[in-house]
Design a protein around this motif. Structure first.
Motif, short mmCIF file in Angstrom:
data_model
loop_
_atom_site.label_atom_id
_atom_site.label_comp_id
_atom_site.label_asym_id
_atom_site.label_seq_id
_atom_site.Cartn_x
_atom_site.Cartn_y
_atom_site.Cartn_z
N UNK A 402 -51.39 7.52 45.43
CA UNK A 402 -50.78 7.39 46.76
C UNK A 402 -49.31 6.98 46.71
N UNK A 403 -48.92 6.15 45.72
CA UNK A 403 -47.53 5.68 45.69
C UNK A 403 -46.56 6.80 45.31
N UNK A 404 -47.05 7.82 44.59
CA UNK A 404 -46.13 8.89 44.18
C UNK A 404 -46.08 10.03 45.19
N UNK A 405 -47.00 10.02 46.16
CA UNK A 405 -47.06 11.16 47.08
C UNK A 405 -45.80 11.29 47.94
N UNK A 406 -45.25 10.13 48.34
CA UNK A 406 -44.05 10.26 49.18
C UNK A 406 -42.76 10.19 48.37
N UNK A 407 -42.81 10.38 47.05
CA UNK A 407 -41.56 10.41 46.28
C UNK A 407 -41.15 11.87 46.04
N UNK A 408 -39.84 12.05 45.78
CA UNK A 408 -39.33 13.42 45.57
C UNK A 408 -39.92 14.03 44.30
N UNK A 409 -40.37 13.19 43.39
CA UNK A 409 -40.78 13.67 42.06
C UNK A 409 -41.88 14.73 42.12
N UNK A 410 -42.77 14.62 43.09
CA UNK A 410 -43.92 15.53 43.12
C UNK A 410 -43.50 16.97 43.45
N UNK A 411 -42.25 17.13 43.95
CA UNK A 411 -41.83 18.49 44.35
C UNK A 411 -41.38 19.36 43.19
#
Ligand SMILES: O[C@H]1[C@H](O)[C@@H](O)[C@H](O)[C@@H](O)[C@H]1O
Length: 616
Positions: A402-411
């Motif tokens: 959940x903590x990485x879902x709203x970071x740019x990294x997942x794109x």
């Protein structure tokens, strides 16, 4: 014309000076081992080959200023790894602690021109070593980040003053045939300081608590050594003559040349100073330089050399070497620190080649060969990065943390884009050379050596067999990058590293020397700040290969500038060098200097462009 031997000096002032010189002779004998416990005369300090050992001693103590320059600029990267954890430093504070020193050095170098002229070279070096000592003590005892910042600013002031004074002092006390070599030793000490700093960083990196105090504070030791040494060393005879202290100048010259037969050199320096004084117009020195064609040309060449030294990216390459080595497969962080020390050692080693070559090949050939080699190696580095980017592994695994879902990294779909974002890193497993289960995860802001969450975070790393790559991507082309790095150092270090400092210490007439060196050293430091502050942003917008291709292009531009404008100064008396700039700027480089005997035209003073065409 040989002058009769000087009469004995009888005034109390003269007696005091002679006593001072006797003490420094004894000090020299003690250190170079030619005395037998008694105060010796000057002839005792001449080596078997006729080279005055005292000058080597002076160069050594002066070059400690170079050592401190290298140490204090180099040590901070390792200290920062510990500091940011222990004092919980934000990115802004880290940036401040690194760049404040370089910024202060730029200001101090510019101000150093005035100090040098007014106080003399010796007092400026004493001042710089005093500042270094105080700065070292403050840094090692700093209770908080604010005091640390003060210490870093103070050390920067010392670096700035030392960086412009030391080459001038060495050049002014050296005999012409050794001058290039001795001034280049100062850069050898700079790179030596950078190497020792990286070793100290490596050694104290194991000490988690307070290791940075040793790293930053140790610089006080060479600083105190230099301060004590300089209490015994004499002022530059050229500065003394300029200030009208002729008897003292003659004594110093006799002392450092280790012979009574200094009349020719003394007379020639004196007559040129007198000529310059008669001719010099009024107004601030910088204005006089700008309105005097030969001095202006020298300033353009000097500043151009310093600018291209920094624009060819030395400090980026040094700073980035640990990452380059990680790309090449070094995974252990402690190991990367030691390999960065190996890079600094390579820089040092190749600077030694420069010391050997400078009086053999001459400044011009050395600089030209070095900068063209530098441009080519930068292209090799860029090609290595380009191929790595093209072979960049895809991101195959998108974690549902959940903590990485709203970071740019997942794109990001490829490692290349992921690693160019300073907030993300690439987490992967591998099977032989195949990358498996790769993901782009947010970095832990407090410690970039791990991810904030997921398989590469501190909690799980080790057990999952996953690797964390921050700032780089795993690549089969790392060997090209490594080759580029080694070639870069091999070409840069003997020429573009030392020659800008060496040539600047030689090309200005005495009246313009302090100011000329202050301006060019200031340009060096300003470009240093610019390049280091813009590198990461540039990499983000242009990618790494774009940034290195850009540096390569700038180095090529520097090659053409020097091809046209850089004259050979090898073997000439400092007082003759000014005449090399009496022709148009872009033709100065065409005049070799060797085997040519220069005569001063109009006293070598400010020729207008019309005078020059007439002369031609
Ligand atoms: O000549 C020196 C030397 O090449 C150093 O390695 C570099 O860090 C400095 O910026 C430069 O001025």
């Amino acid at each position: 014309i040989t002058r009769p031997r000087r009469a004995l000096f009888c005034s109390p002032k003269e007696k005091k000076r002679r006593a001072q010189l006797a003490v420094s002779t004894a000090f020299c004998n003690l250190l170079v081992g030619s005395g037998h416990g008694s105060v010796q005369t000057e002839t005792n300090i001449t080596g078997h080959d006729g080279s005055p050992k005292f000058v080597y001693l002076m160069a050594f103590f002066s070059a400690l200023g170079g050592f401190l320059f290298g140490y204090d600029t180099g040590v901070v990267s390792g200290a920062m790894l510990l500091l940011k954890k222990e004092l919980n430093l934000s990115a802004l504070w880290q940036e401040l602690l690194v760049s404040s020193t370089v910024g202060a050095a730029a200001l101090a170098a510019l101000a150093g021109g005035f100090l040098n002229g007014a106080l003399g070279r010796r007092l400026c070096i004493l001042l710089a070593s005093f500042i270094f000592s105080v700065g070292g003590v403050i840094l090692s005892l700093a209770p908080n980040k604010e005091v640390l910042l003060c210490g870093r600013l103070i050390v920067g002031l010392g670096i700035g003053v030392a960086s412009m004074t030391v080459p001038v002092y060495i050049a002014e006390v050296s005999p012409p045939h050794l001058r290039g070599q001795l001034v280049t030793i100062n850069t050898l000490f700079i790179t030596g300081g950078q190497f020792i700093a990286s070793v100290v960083d490596g050694a104290f990196s194991y000490l988690n608590h307070g290791g940075w105090r040793y790293m930053l504070g140790l610089s006080a030791v060479p600083a105190v050594l230099q301060f004590v040494g300089f209490l015994f060393l004499p002022e530059s005879p050229r500065w003394l003559l300029q200030k009208g202290r002729s008897e003292q100048a003659r004594q110093v010259l006799t002392h450092i040349r280790a012979t009574e037969n200094v009349n020719e050199e003394y007379d020639s320096i004196k007559s040129i100073i007198e000529e310059e004084e008669k001719e010099s117009g009024g107004g601030p020195v910088l204005w006089r330089i700008l309105t005097c064609a030969p001095a202006r040309r020298a300033l353009i060449v000097g500043c151009g050399l310093q600018m291209f030294q920094q624009l060819s990216g030395i400090n980026t390459v040094m700073y980035y070497s640990a990452t380059i080595l990680q790309m090449a497969g070094v995974r252990d962080d402690k190991m990367a620190i030691w390999l960065a020390a190996a890079t600094a050692f390579t820089n040092f080693l190749f600077t030694l080649v420069g010391v050997w070559l400078v009086e053999r090949a001459g400044r011009r050939k050395l600089t030209l060969g070095s900068i063209i080699g530098t441009a080519i190696s930068l292209s090799v580095l860029a090609v290595g990065f380009l191929l790595s980017a093209q072979a960049s592994p895809p991101v195959t695994f998108h974690p549902r943390d959940p903590s990485s879902l709203n970071s740019t990294c997942t794109h990001y779909g490829f490692c290349e884009y992921c690693m160019l974002d300073p907030n993300c890193g690439f987490c992967y497993r591998e099977n032989g050379s195949t990358i498996l289960n790769s993901s782009c995860d947010p970095v832990d802001q407090a410690n970039t050596e791990e991810a904030a969450s997921g398989r590469c975070s501190n909690a799980t790393q080790g057990s999952t067999g996953a690797f964390w790559a921050y700032n780089y991507c795993p690549t089969p082309y790392s060997w090209i990058v490594l080759l580029g790095l080694i070639l870069y150092l091999a070409f840069f270090a003997p020429g573009m590293g030392p020659m800008p400092w060496t040539v600047n210490s030689e090309i200005y007439p005495l009246w313009a020397r302090s100011t000329g060196n202050a301006c060019s050293a200031g340009i060096n430091w300003i470009c240093n700040v610019l390049v280091s502050l813009t590198f990461l942003h540039m990499a983000e917008f242009l990618t790494y290969y774009g940034a290195f291709f850009l540096y390569s292009g700038l180095a090529l531009l520097g090659f053409f500038f020097m091809l046209g404008c850089l004259p050979e100064t090898k073997g000439l008396m400092l007082e003759d060098i000014e005449t090399l700039f009496s022709r148009r700027l872009c033709t100065c480089g065409a005049f070799g200097g060797q085997n040519v005997h220069y005569i001063r035209v109009n006293g070598g003073e400010c020729l207008s462009d019309e005078d020059i065409s007439d002369g031609e």
